[in-house]
Design an enzyme around this catalytic site. Structure first.
Site, PDB file in Angstrom:
ATOM      1  N   ASP A 110     -46.046  62.026 -13.691  1.00 56.38           N
ATOM      2  CA  ASP A 110     -46.531  62.969 -12.666  1.00 56.38           C
ATOM      3  C   ASP A 110     -45.738  64.282 -12.730  1.00 56.38           C
ATOM      4  OD1 ASP A 110     -48.708  62.142 -11.174  1.00 56.38           O
ATOM      5  OD2 ASP A 110     -47.525  60.843  -9.857  1.00 56.38           O
ATOM      6  N   GLN A 146     -48.190  55.954  -6.521  1.00 52.46           N
ATOM      7  CA  GLN A 146     -49.192  56.732  -5.779  1.00 52.46           C
ATOM      8  C   GLN A 146     -48.614  57.198  -4.437  1.00 52.46           C
ATOM      9  OE1 GLN A 146     -52.311  57.616  -6.992  1.00 52.46           O
ATOM     10  NE2 GLN A 146     -52.443  58.872  -5.159  1.00 52.46           N
ATOM     11  N   LYS A 158     -57.701  56.010 -11.758  1.00 51.48           N
ATOM     12  CA  LYS A 158     -56.658  56.196 -12.779  1.00 51.48           C
ATOM     13  C   LYS A 158     -56.589  54.963 -13.690  1.00 51.48           C
ATOM     14  CE  LYS A 158     -54.002  59.361  -9.903  1.00 51.48           C
ATOM     15  NZ  LYS A 158     -52.929  59.539  -8.921  1.00 51.48           N
TER      16      LYS A 158
END
Ligand code: NAP
Length: 298
Positions: A121, A98, A54
Site C-alpha cells: 500500500d 484493510q 482485491k
C-alpha cells in the site's frame, strides 16, 4: 467540445494482463508466483467488498493469495503478531491490512509494523520518504496516486511543464500525487499547486490547470466554469449519494459535475470506471514488483 473519456476500466485491464504475463514468466523461470496476504478485521461492508475485489483480482493474475479474516475484537498485539508472521514468510511478498481498523487498534502502529519491503500500500513512513526523495527509485508508490499517474501517462497527456492543480491534501491521495507530479522525472516534471478548504479563490486556481486532479470527497464540487477548455480532469472522488432501488447498489458520484464538465474538458475520467479500478491494478503491480525484487529480476 465533448471530452474524451479516460477509461480506468480499460487501462486497468491492460495493466492486469501485463501483470499476468509477468507472473507466468516468473513461474516458468523460478517456479514461484507473487504472494499477497490480505488481512481483514471485522465485517465493515465497504471493507468486505474492497477485500473481495482485491482477492478476486489477485487470483485472476495468478498470485498466491491468502485472505486472512480476523474478528472485530482481535487484540492489537495479536494483529501485530500476525503481521510479523507474514513479514517473516518468504512466500509472502505483499501484506495488505484493510483500513479502517476498529477503534481499539492503533492504525499507525499497524502500518509501522509491516515490513517496508512488503508494504504494497506504500503507507509505511520509509516508503513515504522514498517517494519524497525520488519516485523513480521508490520500490512502491501508493496505489491511488500511482493509478492516477498511469492514467495520465497511458492517455498520452503531456506532463512536462504542465500546470497541475490538486484539490485535496490527504496522505493517501492529495499529498503523494502532488509530490509525484512535481518530481524530476519523465512521467512528471509538472508545476504543481495544492488547494484545500483554506484556499482562497479555489475556482481561480482550478481554472489555471492543464491537468486538474480532484480528491476532496465532495460530490459535484468542481463546476464546469472552473475548468480550462481542453484540460484533463481526473476525478478521484467516490461519493455514495443514494441507493438504486432496483439493484440495491449504491449510486456513486465523483467530485466533478461530470455531464457539464465533459462539454469543457479535453479528457476526463468517469466515476465509477476511472481511478477506482486503477487503484487495485497498482496494488497488484506493487506485489509483482516486490516478488521480482526478491527473486533478483529487478
Ligand atoms: P480526505 O482525507 O477526506 O481529504 C479530503 C481533502 O479534500 C482534504 O485535504 C480537504 O481539505 C479537501 N477538501 C474537502 N472539501 C473541500 C472543499 N470544499 N474545497 C477544497 N478542498 C476540500 O479524503 P481522501 O481520502 O483524499 O479521498 C478523497 C476522495 O477520493 C473521496 O471521495 C474518496 O472516497 C476518494 N478516494 C478514491 C479512491 C479510489 O481508489 N478511487 C482512493 C482513495 C480515495 P482540508 O485538508 O483543508 O480538510
Amino acid at each position: 467540445m465533448t471530452a474524451e473519456i479516460i477509461s480506468g476500466t480499460q487501462i486497468s485491464k491492460t495493466i492486469l494482463a501485463e501483470i499476468k504475463d509477468e507472473v507466468e514468466k516468473m513461474k516458468a523461470k523460478h517456479g514461484k508466483v507473487p504472494g499477497l496476504a490480505t488481512i481483514l478485521v471485522g465485517k465493515n461492508p465497504a471493507s468486505v467488498s474492497y477485500v473481495t475485489l482485491k482477492v478476486k483480482t489477485a487470483l485472476s493474475v495468478g498470485f498466491n493469495e491468502i485472505q486472512d479474516d480476523q474478528p472485530e475484537d482481535i487484540p492489537e498485539a495479536d494483529l501485530l503478531a500476525l503481521i510479523d508472521k507474514y513479514n517473516k514468510d518468504p512466500d509472502i511478498h505483499g501484506i495488505l491490512v484493510q483500513l479502517p481498523l476498529p477503534g481499539h487498534i492503533d492504525e499507525k502502529k499497524v502500518i509501522n509494523a509491516i515490513s517496508p519491503d512488503k508494504d504494497v500500500d506504500a503507507f509505511h513512513p520509509v516508503n513515504v520518504g522514498r517517494l519524497m526523495i525520488c519516485c523513480d527509485k521508490a520500490r512502491f508508490l501508493p496505489c491511488t496516486p500511482a493509478g492516477i499517474q498511469e492514467l495520465i501517462v497511458r492517455s498520452g497527456i503531456q506532463t512536462c511543464g504542465a500546470e497541475v492543480v490538486v484539490v485535496g491534501r490527504s496522505n493517501i491521495v492529495g499529498k503523494p500525487i502532488a509530490m509525484m507530479m512535481a518530481q524530476k522525472s519523465i512521467c512528471a516534471n509538472a508545476t504543481v499547486t495544492v488547494v484545500h478548504t483554506r484556499t482562497k479563490n479555489l475556482a481561480e486556481h482550478c481554472k489555471r490547470a492543464d491537468i486538474l486532479i480532484v480528491a476532496a470527497g465532495v460530490p459535484g464540487l468542481v463546476k464546469p466554469e472552473w475548468i480550462k477548455p481542453g484540460a484533463t480532469v481526473i476525478d478521484v472522488g467516490v461519493n455514495r449519494v443514494g441507493v438504486n432501488e432496483t439493484t440495491g447498489k449504491a449510486i456513486l458520484k465523483g467530485d466533478v459535475d461530470f455531464d457539464a464538465a465533459r462539454k469543457i474538458a479535453g479528457k476526463i475520467t468517469p466515476v465509477p470506471g476511472g481511478v477506482g479500478p486503477m487503484t487495485i491494478a497498482m496494488l497488484m503491480k506493487n506485489t509483482l514488483k516486490s516478488a521480482q525484487y526478491v527473486l533478483g529480476d529487478l
